[in-house]
Design an enzyme around this catalytic site. Structure first.
Site, PDB file in Angstrom:
ATOM      1  N   ASP A   1      95.049   6.056  64.697  1.00  0.00           N
ATOM      2  CA  ASP A   1      96.003   6.686  63.758  1.00  0.00           C
ATOM      3  C   ASP A   1      96.149   5.778  62.534  1.00  0.00           C
ATOM      4  OD1 ASP A   1      97.808   8.462  62.706  1.00  0.00           O
ATOM      5  OD2 ASP A   1      99.391   8.128  64.192  1.00  0.00           O
ATOM      6  N   GLU A   2      96.650   6.318  61.444  1.00  0.00           N
ATOM      7  CA  GLU A   2      96.842   5.543  60.201  1.00  0.00           C
ATOM      8  C   GLU A   2      95.549   4.813  59.833  1.00  0.00           C
ATOM      9  OE1 GLU A   2      99.593   5.786  58.493  1.00  0.00           O
ATOM     10  OE2 GLU A   2     101.109   6.432  59.946  1.00  0.00           O
TER      11      GLU A   2
ATOM     12  N   ARG B   1     108.584  11.104  53.642  1.00  0.00           N
ATOM     13  CA  ARG B   1     109.322  10.885  54.897  1.00  0.00           C
ATOM     14  C   ARG B   1     110.477  11.878  55.018  1.00  0.00           C
ATOM     15  NH1 ARG B   1     105.711   9.551  57.221  1.00  0.00           N
ATOM     16  NH2 ARG B   1     104.637   9.923  55.282  1.00  0.00           N
TER      17      ARG B   1
ATOM     18  N   LYS C   1      99.095  14.959  61.926  1.00  0.00           N
ATOM     19  CA  LYS C   1      98.003  14.083  62.362  1.00  0.00           C
ATOM     20  C   LYS C   1      98.369  13.346  63.651  1.00  0.00           C
ATOM     21  CE  LYS C   1      97.843  11.756  58.503  1.00  0.00           C
ATOM     22  NZ  LYS C   1      98.927  12.496  57.856  1.00  0.00           N
ATOM     23  N   THR C   2      99.550  12.761  63.648  1.00  0.00           N
ATOM     24  CA  THR C   2      99.968  12.028  64.840  1.00  0.00           C
ATOM     25  C   THR C   2     100.178  12.999  65.993  1.00  0.00           C
ATOM     26  OG1 THR C   2     100.991  10.376  63.419  1.00  0.00           O
ATOM     27  CG2 THR C   2     101.666  10.381  65.720  1.00  0.00           C
TER      28      THR C   2
ATOM     29  N   GLN D   1      97.937   7.680  51.480  1.00  0.00           N
ATOM     30  CA  GLN D   1      98.958   6.806  52.058  1.00  0.00           C
ATOM     31  C   GLN D   1      98.443   5.399  52.347  1.00  0.00           C
ATOM     32  OE1 GLN D   1     101.840   8.577  54.898  1.00  0.00           O
ATOM     33  NE2 GLN D   1     100.489  10.339  54.912  1.00  0.00           N
TER      34      GLN D   1
HETATM   35  P1  ATP Z   1     102.256  11.139  58.414  1.00  0.00           P
HETATM   36  O1  ATP Z   1     101.129  11.295  57.441  1.00  0.00           O
HETATM   37  O2  ATP Z   1     103.542  10.962  57.705  1.00  0.00           O
HETATM   38  O3  ATP Z   1     101.961  10.143  59.488  1.00  0.00           O
HETATM   39  P2  ATP Z   1     101.524  13.211  60.261  1.00  0.00           P
HETATM   40  O4  ATP Z   1     100.423  13.960  59.642  1.00  0.00           O
HETATM   41  O5  ATP Z   1     101.178  12.224  61.309  1.00  0.00           O
HETATM   42  O6  ATP Z   1     102.412  12.567  59.114  1.00  0.00           O
HETATM   43  P3  ATP Z   1     103.291  14.308  62.238  1.00  0.00           P
HETATM   44  O7  ATP Z   1     104.271  13.186  62.285  1.00  0.00           O
HETATM   45  O8  ATP Z   1     102.321  14.430  63.360  1.00  0.00           O
HETATM   46  O9  ATP Z   1     102.534  14.281  60.846  1.00  0.00           O
HETATM   47  O10 ATP Z   1     104.038  15.676  62.076  1.00  0.00           O
HETATM   48  C1  ATP Z   1     105.088  15.876  61.148  1.00  0.00           C
HETATM   49  C2  ATP Z   1     106.185  16.752  61.736  1.00  0.00           C
HETATM   50  O11 ATP Z   1     105.733  18.090  61.826  1.00  0.00           O
HETATM   51  C3  ATP Z   1     106.565  16.329  63.126  1.00  0.00           C
HETATM   52  O12 ATP Z   1     107.956  16.511  63.286  1.00  0.00           O
HETATM   53  C4  ATP Z   1     105.777  17.284  64.008  1.00  0.00           C
HETATM   54  O13 ATP Z   1     106.363  17.469  65.261  1.00  0.00           O
HETATM   55  C5  ATP Z   1     105.812  18.551  63.169  1.00  0.00           C
HETATM   56  N1  ATP Z   1     104.653  19.436  63.428  1.00  0.00           N
HETATM   57  C6  ATP Z   1     103.359  19.154  63.180  1.00  0.00           C
HETATM   58  N2  ATP Z   1     102.563  20.209  63.516  1.00  0.00           N
HETATM   59  C7  ATP Z   1     103.381  21.173  64.001  1.00  0.00           C
HETATM   60  C8  ATP Z   1     103.179  22.489  64.512  1.00  0.00           C
HETATM   61  N3  ATP Z   1     101.959  23.026  64.590  1.00  0.00           N
HETATM   62  N4  ATP Z   1     104.260  23.183  64.891  1.00  0.00           N
HETATM   63  C9  ATP Z   1     105.491  22.642  64.803  1.00  0.00           C
HETATM   64  N5  ATP Z   1     105.755  21.429  64.342  1.00  0.00           N
HETATM   65  C10 ATP Z   1     104.713  20.676  63.927  1.00  0.00           C
HETATM   66 MG    MG Z   2     101.471  10.140  61.440  1.00  0.00          MG
END
Ligand code: ATP
Ligand code: MG
Length: 723
Positions: free
Chosen positions: A224-225, A602, A40-41, A255
């Site tokens: 975000d969040e 995490r 997402k981020t 979350q």
């Molecule tokens: P959270 O809910 O914990 O905030 P999130 O959904 O924001 O998580 P991110 O932090 O954006 O998730 O991504 C999680 C990890 O996966 C990061 O290290 C990110 O770089 C990696 N990642 C996400 N998408 C891809 C992708 N398509 N290819 C490679 N790595 C990815």
């Molecule tokens: Mg995130």
């Protein structure tokens, strides 16, 4: 649009199909609802870069998030993507700093001048305290902090604490204080932290010019969040996006962990009502964790009733089973964590390790265990245990008990909790001592005799001196842990915190409970008070810099959005996670379960869950049942360590603290002879060297196998014969 500054193909190559769709959907409302670690981020940061690559002016892009740390992280990721092409930056910030930016431009529309001051928590407290004094309100019942917190809650709940007047005594006082408080802020051209949200909202709702400016300026808004926004924050983004309707929000209802601060998960679902044309993208692939970790997380969170089902998959390897370590007590727990980190850090940097706990007080044994092994650590979003105000206050009391001439300790506690002894009085007394070259203890007594103070101040100071005398007396009669407990009562320190009733006060009380737990170790040590004070004064940080390769310690709440290869979650017990305060409501329990889910997700490669059988609680050993969340995890995903018979090579657990006091009273005094093998609940096995003194002051000298020589007071000693 003109040609961009980045190659979009390259940018999109690092995304899966759903992510790519989210990144390239740059007009119209967009809701990304997805689980942890699904990118997402990453979508937000790529979307920002994509917009710029498409030639969009960075000034029109606004991305909002929750904490400074998260904003910083986002900035770094965007910076990385844009590389050399980073020129003017988009607006990446927290809600509060965005609010400040708005007010710096338009506060004059609300009657403030643009150079207004921002009052933080401690400034607010001073203002409220003065108002209470002025209104002649009983500030023991209505403590400044309690009133301040009630004002904040009322403002969130109904917008205007002035309307509380109907709700009994408290409502009346809070409403009255709030009126004066607003007047004071207005007079001094100041705003508080909540104003940084509420005032921009007011401008957006009521001031056409400002609304128009903000709506035009920000063509693209991202949040975000999103699950943790509260209602006024939601209204801010909704209004700002009304014109262009390019609002992208990303969140995960599993979350949501800030309802206690007024966040409302329902905002996620309202989004589809307020923006019916919204496109919804779901991300289902997790890139962060091993299959095992992900499965454990799902089993934990799926038991919540108030959730929309979604299940993540990952192409990552299955990975190691999750380790569940059952510790004997909190020291064993901390030692286990520290020794595992030591072992695993031979192959990876310390920055790969994080330890999460539910409450700040739980960091203390961990900090000590890491420090003992020389492993550098940083405590995020909180102070180190011995640097905390309440711990320092109590240690200052102890110093003053031990040494009546300790001027710094005296200054620190003479009016804490408030006893109406002002700075002027303190200055006068200290000046009196200086002039007569008297040490403080003696000087105080002479000053009280000599009539150098007005009678009210004299009476107050006199009671304090009497109180300290009594405490000094008591310190000789009681084991240290019991004495600190007594001190908290006699000084009114505990009561003042209890009456505050804020989350912060709660956490201070927990830290004091923890301090008493530390003191138990000195209960039967001769000169225990002295040794204890030394330990507190010497427990200075290994490395204040915050830079370099270190283990990260933090609460589960502050871990949101982050990721670490190796994660330890400690205190997996009922009463800790879920926290005791949430046990009596379903909503509370479900929020704790989400918090547990946040913690688990995490972890990238290795996850340790740690619980202990017993914990010191106000100096007494208490058994804590395992967290109900552990029951949700299938056996085959877990490897259990510790806890089994014969595993820990440590002394058996015997009663400690007050429980021990009771047993001592019952039993006949043991006779110790040179050469006896003994065992102590904390110091472990050892050998008696001899005794000295007699009766009440009979002491026994023991050389312990692990910690060396100690002189123990037999009256308090918790020694048993070995075997
Ligand atoms: P959270 O809910 O914990 O905030 P999130 O959904 O924001 O998580 P991110 O932090 O954006 O998730 O991504 C999680 C990890 O996966 C990061 O290290 C990110 O770089 C990696 N990642 C996400 N998408 C891809 C992708 N398509 N290819 C490679 N790595 C990815
Ligand atoms: Mg995130």
């Amino acid at each position: 649009m003109k040609k961009g500054i980045l190659n979009t193909d390259e940018l999109l190559a690092g995304l899966n199909e759903a992510q790519r769709e989210a990144v390239t959907t740059v007009s119209g409302p967009l809701l990304i609802l997805a689980g942890a670690g699904s990118g997402k981020t990453r979508v937000i940061t790529h979307r920002i870069a994509y917009l710029m690559a498409m030639g969009e002016d960075p000034e029109v892009i606004l991305a909002l998030t929750f904490t400074n740390k998260a904003a910083q992280e986002m900035r770094e990721r965007v910076m990385y993507l844009l590389g050399q092409d980073w020129r003017r930056s988009p607006f990446l910030s927290t809600f509060h700093s965005f609010g400040l930016w708005v007010l710096r431009r338009f506060a004059h529309h609300l009657g403030y001048s643009l150079d207004f001051n921002v009052y933080d928590d401690s400034d607010q407290l001073v203002v409220v305290r003065d108002i209470l004094k002025e209104l002649d309100v009983d500030d023991r019942r209505f403590t400044p902090r309690g009133v301040l917190a009630a004002m904040g809650r009322a403002r969130l709940a109904q917008g205007n604490p002035g309307e509380l007047a109907a709700e009994g005594d408290w409502g009346r006082v809070v409403a009255q204080v709030y009126g004066h408080y607003r007047e004071f802020l207005r007079l001094h051209n100041a705003v508080d932290f909540d104003d940084l949200i509420f005032l921009p909202l007011k401008l957006l709702e009521e001031d056409e010019l400002v609304r128009d400016f903000l709506q035009r300026r920000f063509r693209h808004i991202m949040v975000d969040e999103y699950q943790d926004t509260n209602t006024p924050q939601y209204r801010i983004v909704r209004i700002m996006a009304e014109k262009h309707r390019n609002l992208c929000v990303v969140g995960d209802d599993d979350q949501a962990i800030y309802s206690w601060r007024g966040a409302d998960v329902r905002n996620i679902f309202l989004f589809e009502r307020d923006f019916p044309e919204a496109k919804v993208v779901r991300l289902e692939e997790n890139y962060r964790s091993t299959q095992t970790i992900l499965e454990v997380a799902w089993h934990v969170v799926k038991e919540n009733t108030l959730r929309k089902e979604k299940r993540l998959y990952t192409a990552n390897p299955k990975g190691e089973p999750v380790v569940l370590y059952v510790a004997r007590d909190e020291r064993d727990e901390a030692n286990y964590v520290a020794s595992k980190i030591q072992e695993l850090s031979r192959e990876r940097p310390l920055s790969h390790f994080a330890v999460f706990y539910r409450t700040n007080a739980q960091s203390r044994p961990l900090e000590e265990a890491l420090a003992r092994r020389g492993i550098p650590y940083r405590v995020v979003g909180g102070l180190r245990f011995y640097d905390r105000k309440e711990v320092k206050d109590v240690v200052a009391y102890l110093r003053l008990v031990e040494n009546p001439d300790d001027v710094l300790a005296f200054r620190r506690v003479v009016n804490v909790p408030r006893r109406g002894i002002g700075d002027r009085t303190i200055e006068r007394v200290l000046e009196f001592c200086r002039r007569g070259s008297l040490p403080l203890g003696e000087g105080l007594e002479v000053a009280l005799e000599a009539g150098v103070l007005p009678s009210v101040s004299r009476a107050r100071l006199f009671s304090f001196v009497v109180l300290m005398g009594e405490l000094r007396e008591a310190s000789r009669e009681m084991p240290l842990s019991g004495f600190i407990d007594h001190l908290l009562d006699r000084t009114g320190y505990r009561k003042a915190l209890e009456e505050e009733g804020t989350v912060e006060a709660q956490s201070r009380l927990e830290n004091l409970r923890e301090l008493i737990n530390v003191a138990v170790e000195y209960d039967d040590v001769d000169e225990g008070l002295r040794e204890f004070i030394d330990r507190a004064s010497l427990a200075t940080p290994l490395d204040e810099g915050g830079q370099g390769d270190m283990v990260t310690l933090m609460t589960l709440h502050s871990a949101k959005g982050l990721e670490f290869p190796v994660v330890f979650m400690v205190g997996m017990e009922e009463g800790f996670l879920p926290h005791a305060l949430s046990l009596d409501s379903l909503a509370g329990l479900e929020e704790e379960r989400r918090l547990c889910y946040v913690g688990i997700t995490r972890a990238q490669e290795i996850l340790f869950l740690v619980r202990t059988r017993t914990r010191l609680y106000y100096g007494r050993e208490r058994a804590f049942p395992p967290s109900r969340f552990l029951n949700s995890i299938p056996r085959e995903l877990v490897k259990v360590e510790g806890g089994g018979p014969g595993l820990p090579q440590e002394p058996p657990v015997v009663a400690r603290g007050r429980a021990a006091t009771r047993s001592r009273e019952g039993g006949a005094p043991l006779q110790w002879r040179r050469g006896d093998r003994v065992i102590h609940p904390i110091f472990g096995p050892g050998k008696v060297l001899g005794t000295q003194g007699s009766g009440e002051s009979l002491k026994v000298r023991v050389v312990f196998d692990k910690v060396g020589e100690k002189l123990l007071v037999v009256r308090f000693a918790r020694l048993k014969r070995e075997g």
